[in-house]
Design an enzyme around this catalytic site. Structure first.
Site, mmCIF file in Angstrom:
data_model
loop_
_atom_site.group_PDB
_atom_site.id
_atom_site.type_symbol
_atom_site.label_atom_id
_atom_site.label_comp_id
_atom_site.label_asym_id
_atom_site.label_seq_id
_atom_site.Cartn_x
_atom_site.Cartn_y
_atom_site.Cartn_z
ATOM 1 N N CYS A 110 0.830 -1.209 0.000
ATOM 2 C CA CYS A 110 0.000 0.000 0.000
ATOM 3 C C CYS A 110 0.864 1.260 0.000
ATOM 4 O O CYS A 110 0.650 2.175 -0.799
ATOM 5 C CB CYS A 110 -0.930 -0.002 1.200
ATOM 6 N N HIS A 127 -2.762 5.306 6.214
ATOM 7 C CA HIS A 127 -1.428 5.837 6.435
ATOM 8 C C HIS A 127 -1.423 7.306 6.037
ATOM 9 O O HIS A 127 -2.241 7.747 5.232
ATOM 10 C CB HIS A 127 -0.397 5.121 5.557
HETATM 11 N N1 LIG Z 1 -3.770 -4.987 4.971
HETATM 12 C C1 LIG Z 1 -3.030 -4.116 4.358
HETATM 13 O O1 LIG Z 1 -2.938 -2.988 4.795
HETATM 14 C C2 LIG Z 1 -2.276 -4.470 3.111
HETATM 15 C C3 LIG Z 1 -2.075 -3.483 2.172
HETATM 16 C C4 LIG Z 1 -1.372 -3.808 1.009
HETATM 17 C C5 LIG Z 1 -0.854 -5.078 0.856
HETATM 18 N N2 LIG Z 1 -1.054 -6.003 1.813
HETATM 19 C C6 LIG Z 1 -0.474 -7.325 1.584
HETATM 20 O O2 LIG Z 1 -1.516 -8.188 1.154
HETATM 21 C C7 LIG Z 1 -1.263 -9.502 1.629
HETATM 22 C C8 LIG Z 1 -2.459 -9.953 2.430
HETATM 23 O O3 LIG Z 1 -2.609 -9.093 3.537
HETATM 24 P P1 LIG Z 1 -4.005 -8.955 4.275
HETATM 25 O O4 LIG Z 1 -3.923 -7.713 5.074
HETATM 26 O O5 LIG Z 1 -5.127 -9.108 3.331
HETATM 27 O O6 LIG Z 1 -3.941 -10.186 5.239
HETATM 28 P P2 LIG Z 1 -5.148 -10.841 6.053
HETATM 29 O O7 LIG Z 1 -4.550 -11.480 7.227
HETATM 30 O O8 LIG Z 1 -6.247 -9.856 6.232
HETATM 31 O O9 LIG Z 1 -5.709 -11.946 5.055
HETATM 32 C C9 LIG Z 1 -4.955 -13.063 4.699
HETATM 33 C C10 LIG Z 1 -5.928 -14.198 4.515
HETATM 34 O O10 LIG Z 1 -5.221 -15.317 4.032
HETATM 35 C C11 LIG Z 1 -5.646 -16.457 4.715
HETATM 36 N N3 LIG Z 1 -4.610 -17.474 4.640
HETATM 37 C C12 LIG Z 1 -3.499 -17.586 5.393
HETATM 38 N N4 LIG Z 1 -2.785 -18.647 4.997
HETATM 39 C C13 LIG Z 1 -3.472 -19.206 3.981
HETATM 40 C C14 LIG Z 1 -3.252 -20.339 3.177
HETATM 41 N N5 LIG Z 1 -2.157 -21.109 3.322
HETATM 42 N N6 LIG Z 1 -4.187 -20.634 2.242
HETATM 43 C C15 LIG Z 1 -5.272 -19.881 2.087
HETATM 44 N N7 LIG Z 1 -5.523 -18.796 2.816
HETATM 45 C C16 LIG Z 1 -4.627 -18.468 3.753
HETATM 46 C C17 LIG Z 1 -5.953 -15.976 6.092
HETATM 47 O O11 LIG Z 1 -6.842 -16.845 6.749
HETATM 48 C C18 LIG Z 1 -6.581 -14.627 5.794
HETATM 49 O O12 LIG Z 1 -7.960 -14.738 5.589
HETATM 50 C C19 LIG Z 1 0.041 -9.432 2.390
HETATM 51 O O13 LIG Z 1 1.093 -9.694 1.523
HETATM 52 C C20 LIG Z 1 0.100 -7.975 2.788
HETATM 53 O O14 LIG Z 1 1.405 -7.532 3.049
HETATM 54 C C21 LIG Z 1 -1.796 -5.739 2.918
#
Ligand SMILES: NC(=O)c1ccc[n+]([C@@H]2O[C@H](COP(=O)([O-])OP(=O)(O)OC[C@H]3O[C@@H](n4cnc5c(N)ncnc54)[C@H](O)[C@@H]3O)[C@@H](O)[C@H]2O)c1
Ligand SMILES: NC(=O)c1ccc[n+]([C@@H]2O[C@H](COP(=O)([O-])OP(=O)(O)OC[C@H]3O[C@@H](n4cnc5c(N)ncnc54)[C@H](O)[C@@H]3O)[C@@H](O)[C@H]2O)c1
Ligand SMILES: NC(=O)c1ccc[n+]([C@@H]2O[C@H](COP(=O)([O-])OP(=O)(O)OC[C@H]3O[C@@H](n4cnc5c(N)ncnc54)[C@H](O)[C@@H]3O)[C@@H](O)[C@H]2O)c1
Ligand SMILES: NC(=O)c1ccc[n+]([C@@H]2O[C@H](COP(=O)([O-])OP(=O)(O)OC[C@H]3O[C@@H](n4cnc5c(N)ncnc54)[C@H](O)[C@@H]3O)[C@@H](O)[C@H]2O)c1
Lengths: 348, 348, 348, 348
Positions: A141, A222
């Site tokens: 992000c 942010h």
């Molecule tokens: N939240 C943010 O602010 C944000 C912003 C930009 C990028 N990201 C990136 O996006 C990615 C996801 O982040 P998020 O915030 O959505 O995380 P999150 O924890 O909200 O969601 C991740 C999901 O993946 C699932 N999961 C975990 N292991 C798994 C597996 N082996 N198989 C299937 N599902 C599985 C979890 O149960 C969860 O529902 C990360 O790389 C993060 O760095 C997050």
């Protein structure tokens, strides 16, 4: 041609990407992989999304009466590409364990190391680098927001020597009730530069970017305080015009329109009916745009939960050569109901 | 010679200055002016502080059994100087209504405009400017911290061309239960520069200082992310040495000593027995000190509740020509139990 | 007779117990066991506390120049009793692995299950139950506060039929920067009763106690809203008198003394010079004390970081039969500079 | 018959009521009165809402290019009823200055004293009391939630002797960036009962309601911990069934559906596409529903920003005798897309 998409991970990012894919006419969401049968599973099913899970978890779902469409394997065999939105590091494991062995293409998120993919991607800044690639990483992000900001000036022909950005990060996403801090400012990290500067340079290698970051007790957005040193002159008027016409960048005015804080930007998004109150655009504070000699200062809000969603869509188009850069950006923006009025989709 | 001091306003700053004055052997706290008979009045009395109030408020105190030593007038006639720690703007009114008519000298706080006084003061940066003056303004917490930081390098003979500082301000002091924000980052202000940059230049006019500021939901400390552009070279080692030996600057190390956040700096102050858990020194994060070419980056924590306390003491000494700059700084630091070990009080 | 004490775990509770032990003339702090050479280790050494650590960690300390007095084994052989202030569950492991094999006595904290000890302890409520015991558990902060409150009325001869208490818990301790929530109220737990009610009944089995609990984004103090159903009559005046004269209970008045919130109770503690701003007493809000028929309502603040400290001291006295209940309570309170004026140490 | 409605005050409540009125086929939103030409004015205009303002403010709007449809007077002459959603106390002034002189009917909000209106209103609890009335006050968010909860059992024929409710209030609404507290729990008020108990009794005079309240640093939802003493028996199963079938009450399950906190309830509302992420229903935590003898314990979340919206609609229908109670409730719920499945609209 309709690209068949599977989604791995249905959390903060995953569920938004799912909704976005469903809004595109050149993509089809075949299904999402869930591990736990919780309220998010119910919501997905009510939206008509098919759930897939690991073999050993099917009974957990069934016990709670939540219908599963098949196993991970079933899904994987029916898709052209996986969008992986699992937590930091899991994507890289999935690549080795699943995507590579199955010969599947994949889009990863910014929580993965740059090495996971062939290219680190931002639509505005380097769409063409992702054309035809197998593995693409949509940067995080913060990196997406900085790449768009720098990219906006680059596509308008300005040259930038150096960017120094100071990041005030939200401590956790709204639903993450275990993460802090509560009454604290955390050095995130204490060292300089934070990883964000180098990460932007995986997308835009020509500009020197130094970042510092702290985390604070908010869940909203942010906040970036940015200093851009231009190679040559720029006026405030020019800077405003660049940002006004760049897609995925919005200006929020404090003096007249009374946007006094990040919460009020979200309030606006809630009021106009944005799904989840999301703001997928960079939210630049118009009043903060200031030029001293060749230095531009500004503040921007970055809605961490949603800002990378459009880029996930564009990444797929680039990988499958569906359209060129500006057509994709415009198509995504329209389908997601982002602000398109006044935006110039014929840049460079 | 013992300077007789009266205190106007016994809030966050006032009560700390009162304790500090009582710790000095060349000053006497004659009394403080209170308006409301609350728990802070009781605390003051238990510390042996005499309370004075406005004529029409005496009965309010008496009704609650809180002893008043006299009226504002009584106090004013018995002191050499007033330290005014009333809320923003009240000091200027007091000057016109009380101090000037009575021919009294006064120290003001940073919430007043610079014009209220003959000089804006920071001990390290411009002690000598306050010598013999009638009205001196101790600059605000943020300005004090930036003045000390810049001053540290100036007294060591470095030349600084420009400072850009990014302030993440605490939303309220710990006891201010009505002030926010709660889950928000407030543009404070949305325009650039915030007032802090120009305010530093009232103390150090030779350095160009640009600041941006936001407010966040914490009560602990401000956090500064600072970028200093030197005129000439500096190494990281030199920068560390400068800060190590400068009085009222402390280095907090994350990697080894595990200071991960501002709250842990306060935790340290609580653990070592600092009164109120106060940190009157600039709290520079050692790991953040980084030099790229002629630019120095660093983070510092600023304990808004207490950082200006030593300067209030030094201001009095300068006004009454009690001692020279470094003698005053050393004397104040010793009496307040600040860290003096390793500090160099013979600079410049 | 001076009891030689070793301390296992030097975190929020442990470091306070260490300071408290050092303030007692019938106890000696032989040393504390630390695992990590951080700023807290430095603070301990500066206070003259000897550090002990596990064999394999000595070099880590030495590398950073932090002096270690010996190994865990060395400490254990030199003490009469260990006070264990490790995180939840570690105490039970230590009991099996170290204390029992070595024939050592131990005091545990409330994060352990009741079964870890011979008795769950609160000085006011059941001092005598701990006399001569080998293993005593000082109950948790919330349980301690409720036990004192109920105990206060019991030692005054009142009979209580039922207590229903509603706990608004602080989300994390001040220095815990990773713990949340940030903008949320967490069901903690969602079920009724929370564990606190039954836990109070391990100390006071004769009163029926039902509790509900949520966690909120503060680091300051817990807040209890309590409803006590008496068996027989009580007037507001009587209730106030009971609380006024009971040791370790303080009344904070809002209407006149202007205690409007928990933060202001901590502000008072900081102002009067309490070490770390700690409030080891129950902080009952005087204005909230209300009687409807046979039901008493009140609010109390519970300073989680420090409230169990006096009880740790008393527990040792009971285990070693050093003094009787009221002598111990009085001795502890005096040595810790708690409020003793107006308190009745000759109850029951 | 279509009731023509004017809205005074377009803030947190007002803007939601405006959207709700526009969703009803028996009501027409003639326009809203705004004082300041800010982003909320723009949003309103983009929704097709006509803005009216005070004579002396028209030029302020015009200067910013925001179209005004007329003056306050113009609006007032074109409506059958005003819904007043101005800040606490302003409604009462408007009544005297505008509504009464003009012979206008009005709906007020809970920030006004009960005396402002002929009746204090909650649809479920006392719809019929508002039939044909001129001035009706929709009670506040907390009072609405408690009235619904108690009302749910009353309409099912249960008798309740006494309710004791413990309110953990959100400190401010999301966009209120100046309101606190930040790291504090505020006694709100310190006295017992808080005004909420008596306020519920303006709606339901037959049940004795005692409330205590504190405010915490969240913007999300209030949290109630409720204890209801029944006159007669009730089982947990019965209680669950009552709540399941009562309109405007939803059950959120922690154990299976993983609703662990209030933020996750809002997350659900965002995910399913509720406008602004609003939850207009009482959010009862299913796992917390517990019966001991004749006492029922439970927790509920109360979305302060939106919970009173349906009641504003029903109040108008009652005042103008448009439909009977259950028809109105059902019609409102359908039009607002509240959960209607499983709800019984034929109660009593
Ligand atoms: N939240 C943010 O602010 C944000 C912003 C930009 C990028 N990201 C990136 O996006 C990615 C996801 O982040 P998020 O915030 O959505 O995380 P999150 O924890 O909200 O969601 C991740 C999901 O993946 C699932 N999961 C975990 N292991 C798994 C597996 N082996 N198989 C299937 N599902 C599985 C979890 O149960 C969860 O529902 C990360 O790389 C993060 O760095 C997050
Ligand atoms: N709190 C900070 O973070 C901080 C830091 C540095 C400088 N300052 C500056 O210090 C000054 C005081 O700030 P503060 O935070 O201590 O404020 P405060 O509100 O905590 O205390 C001010 C006190 O002055 C009293 N007061 C108000 N009017 C008075 C009058 N006419 N006569 C006597 N007493 C009066 C108030 O009752 C209160 O006790 C301001 O100029 C402020 O900008 C504050
Ligand atoms: N913090 C509170 O609010 C509070 C209040 C009352 C009771 N308690 C109870 O007190 C106990 C300690 O809690 P705390 O808050 O002080 O925890 P903490 O995490 O602040 O401190 C625990 C310390 O123990 C150390 N430790 C962990 N394992 C160890 C081991 N094997 N050997 C030696 N040291 C070890 C940790 O490094 C840490 O320094 C827990 O049972 C807790 O439930 C805590
Ligand atoms: N926010 C809540 O949580 C909540 C919940 C239930 C009930 N209420 C009650 O609803 C009422 C409104 O509260 P709110 O939170 O929506 O307030 P708000 O401050 O969000 O909105 C009030 C609006 O009224 C406008 N206004 C003020 N004076 C006016 C005037 N003279 N003419 C026209 N407009 C004027 C303000 O500009 C503002 O836009 C209050 O009685 C409040 O107690 C609020």
């Amino acid at each position: 041609m309709v690209i068949r998409i599977g989604l791995m991970g249905y959390g903060t990012i995953g569920k938004r990407v799912a909704d976005a894919v469903m809004a595109m006419d050149d993509m089809e969401l075949v299904g999402v992989i869930k591990q736990t049968p919780d309220y998010e599973s119910e919501v997905a099913i009510n939206k008509g999304i098919r759930l897939y899970t690991y073999d050993d978890k099917i009974s957990k779902f069934e016990k709670l009466g939540i219908k599963v469409a098949g196993t991970v394997n079933d899904l994987i065999k029916s898709v052209d590409v996986m969008i992986d939105a699992t937590p930091d590091g899991v994507g890289a494991e999935n690549k080795v364990k699943i995507y590579e062995p199955m010969g599947l293409r994949a889009v990863f998120q910014g929580g993965e190391e740059a090495e996971v993919a062939d290219v680190s991607f931002n639509a505005l800044a380097n769409y063409d680098m992702a054309i035809g690639r197998r593995f693409v990483r949509v940067v995080s992000c913060n990196t997406t927001a900085l790449s768009r900001l720098i990219g906006a000036f680059l596509v308008h022909g300005y040259r930038i020597r150096r960017v120094r950005a100071y990041l005030v990060r939200r401590g956790a996403d709204p639903r993450e009730f275990k993460k802090g801090p509560i009454n604290d400012v955390v050095f995130n990290p204490a060292t300089v530069p934070s990883h964000h500067g180098p990460d932007v340079m995986t997308v835009i290698p020509t500009v020197d970017v130094v970042t510092m970051a702290v985390a604070v007790p908010t869940t909203m957005m942010h906040l970036h305080m940015v200093n851009m040193e231009f190679d040559g002159q720029i006026t405030r008027g020019e800077a405003v015009k660049v940002l006004e016409e760049t897609p995925r960048v919005l200006l929020f005015n404090t003096a007249f329109r009374k946007f006094d804080s990040l919460a009020q930007i979200i309030e606006w998004a809630r009021d106009i009916g944005r799904l989840r109150g999301d703001v997928m655009e960079n939210a630049v504070i118009e009043d903060s745009i200031t030029v001293f000699q060749n230095e531009l200062f500004l503040m921007q809000g970055v809605h961490q939960e949603s800002i990378v969603v459009p880029e996930n869509i564009d990444a797929v188009r680039a990988m499958f050569r569906l359209t060129d850069k500006w057509s994709s950006i415009r198509k995504t923006d329209s389908a997601l109901n982002l602000v398109t009025m006044g935006k110039n989709y014929n840049l460079t």
